[in-house]
Design a protein around this motif. Structure first.
Motif, PDB file in Angstrom:
ATOM      1  N   TRP A 183       4.193   1.443  -1.071  1.00 21.74           N
ATOM      2  CA  TRP A 183       5.175   1.564  -2.159  1.00 21.74           C
ATOM      3  C   TRP A 183       4.585   1.354  -3.551  1.00 21.74           C
ATOM      4  CZ3 TRP A 183       9.977   3.480  -1.441  1.00 21.74           C
ATOM      5  CH2 TRP A 183      10.414   3.584  -0.123  1.00 21.74           C
ATOM      6  N   ARG A 184       3.376   0.805  -3.629  1.00 22.85           N
ATOM      7  CA  ARG A 184       2.678   0.577  -4.899  1.00 22.85           C
ATOM      8  C   ARG A 184       3.557  -0.066  -5.974  1.00 22.85           C
ATOM      9  NH1 ARG A 184      -1.980   1.752  -4.362  1.00 22.85           N
ATOM     10  NH2 ARG A 184      -2.775   3.221  -2.853  1.00 22.85           N
ATOM     11  N   SER A 194       4.633  -2.812  -8.950  1.00 21.34           N
ATOM     12  CA  SER A 194       3.800  -3.386 -10.017  1.00 21.34           C
ATOM     13  C   SER A 194       3.571  -4.873  -9.789  1.00 21.34           C
ATOM     14  CB  SER A 194       4.457  -3.144 -11.375  1.00 21.34           C
ATOM     15  OG  SER A 194       5.728  -3.749 -11.395  1.00 21.34           O
ATOM     16  N   ALA A 208       0.842  -1.202   0.000  1.00 23.94           N
ATOM     17  CA  ALA A 208       0.000   0.000   0.000  1.00 23.94           C
ATOM     18  C   ALA A 208       0.878   1.254   0.000  1.00 23.94           C
ATOM     19  CB  ALA A 208      -0.919  -0.015   1.222  1.00 23.94           C
TER      20      ALA A 208
END
Ligand SMILES: NC(=O)c1ccc[n+]([C@@H]2O[C@H](COP(=O)([O-])OP(=O)(O)OC[C@H]3O[C@@H](n4cnc5c(N)ncnc54)[C@H](OP(=O)(O)O)[C@@H]3O)[C@@H](O)[C@H]2O)c1
Length: 375
Positions: A50-51, A53, A48
């Motif tokens: 560092w987002r 891929s 949440a």
């Protein structure tokens, strides 16, 4: 453009320290992938923030299908196109295949997971050569060596002296050490780390693993890799050159500096958050030889290293099983070295040039270790 970093084992001690380092380097690096074994809650929090891929959980520990992605997620995370550097902070043999895959895919591997290099040094170094990948050590001792030799020719290097804190039992008698409890073994005097490496530091298996790691990283024969006990953990390694000159790298014990250096090597970048060195605060620095009676597992590791081939893989597997049993309270501390000795006695070293041979040795040594530890 920021550089994409995959962190394998992001929920562990090395993983969390890596995220602390990256939080101060957001303009240079971006987190592209995160993986954990079973700590879904912390992994979710990290994702949440560092987002990345890609997020991979090996095993959710829960029965519902679809939560864990299996061990394949490690290779997936390590080989993604948006990943340039893989920080391998997995503990134990489980980190091997992702390291091989990353190196074959031409990535830089910032390697904390020393067990991979110990069990399959030949394969790992070959994967780097063939795939164009690069292994940069995260271990503070090996980072220290790399920092001392960067810019020098390999032929100028004569000898390494790695330092060991000596762990919590340095001043104990061998008899008392043999009966040490889990709590006592986990009370490391200078470093805060995961449980397995903390026990490995108490037996000094960690230093034997590091001797093997240094042999493969710096292409030195084993007699040229020495170890000295240094309880303050301020000098991380000494490097002797052919002219007799010795360089050392010093600093207060923290993994943040070696992690940052593994990401930026051979460059150095400013880090305003780094704790600055103060020689007066460091106080007196002392050095002692390793006592073989106090650390029998260290000698076993050196013997496995000298035997070569699959012997280091057998040593590593036997130790992993014995440490797990010790942490579960099923064997006493002294039994760790006894288990390793029995496995190495039974092991006939073979060629370690194929993954199949290494994995077969690993499986057989684990079976033998379980039998030996509990009989
Ligand atoms: N800690 C240090 O200061 C330090 C210093 C030098 C070298 N190292 C080396 O770095 C490595 C990690 O040490 P650590 O102290 O960070 O260990 P740790 O705190 O126990 O963390 C281990 C990490 O690996 C994950 N993991 C465990 N088993 C796995 C498996 N079978 N498959 C995939 N992931 C798995 C864990 O996930 P979960 O949290 O979900 O279980 C966790 O994220 C070790 O090789 C150690 O020798 C550590």
């Amino acid at each position: 453009m920021s550089v994409g970093v995959a962190i394998l084992g992001s929920t562990g001690s090395i993983g969390c320290s890596t995220l602390q380092v990256l939080a101060r380097q957001r303009e240079r690096f971006r987190v592209a992938a995160l993986t954990a074994h079973s700590n879904a809650d912390l992994l979710e929090q990290q994702a949440a923030e560092w987002r990345p891929s890609y997020v991979g959980l090996v095993n959710s520990g829960k029965s519902e299908a679809g939560r864990g992605k299996g061990a394949e997620c490690l290779v997936e995370a390590a080989t993604r196109a948006d990943v340039a550097i893989v920080v391998n902070g997995i503990v134990g043999a489980a980190g091997l295949e992702a390291t091989l895959a990353a190196l074959r895919a031409g990535k830089r591997v910032a390697l904390a997971n020393k067990e991979a290099l110990v069990m399959a040094g030949e394969l790992v170094t070959r994967a780097a050569r063939e795939g164009g990948g690069e292994i940069v050590p995260v271990d503070s001792e090996h980072s220290a060596v790399l920092q001392c030799i960067t810019g020098r020719r390999p032929t100028e290097l004569e000898r390494l002296i790695l330092t060991a804190s000596g762990g919590p039992f340095r001043t104990w008698t061998p008899e008392r050490v043999a009966g040490a409890t889990v709590e006592e073994a986990l009370r490391h005097p200078t470093w805060r780390m995961g449980k397995k490496i903390t026990v490995d530091s108490a037996t000094l298996v960690n230093k034997a693993l590091e001797v093997i790691e240094a042999h493969f990283l710096f292409a030195l024969p084993y007699p040229a890799v020495e170890v000295v006990v240094h309880p303050q953990s301020v000098v991380h390694a000494f490097v002797e050159f052919v002219d007799g000159s010795v360089l050392a790298q010093v600093g207060f014990p923290t993994m943040e500096l070696p992690i940052l250096y593994a990401l930026t090597h051979p460059e150095r970048v400013p880090d305003a958050g780094a704790r600055r060195f103060d020689p007066v605060a460091a106080g007196s620095l002392t050095f002692e030889p390793v006592r073989p009676d106090l650390y029998p597992a260290y000698g076993l590791g050196r013997a496995a290293a000298a035997a070569g081939g699959t012997a280091p893989a057998a040593f590593n597997a036997a130790n992993e099983v014995a440490v797990e049993l010790f942490l579960e309270g099923r064997i006493r501390f002294g039994r760790i070295a006894e288990t390793i000795a029995r496995v190495l006695d039974a092991h006939r070293p073979g060629d370690a040039g194929s993954l199949a041979a290494v994995l077969a040795t690993d499986a057989e040594a684990r079976r033998l270790a379980r039998e030996a530890a509990c009989s």
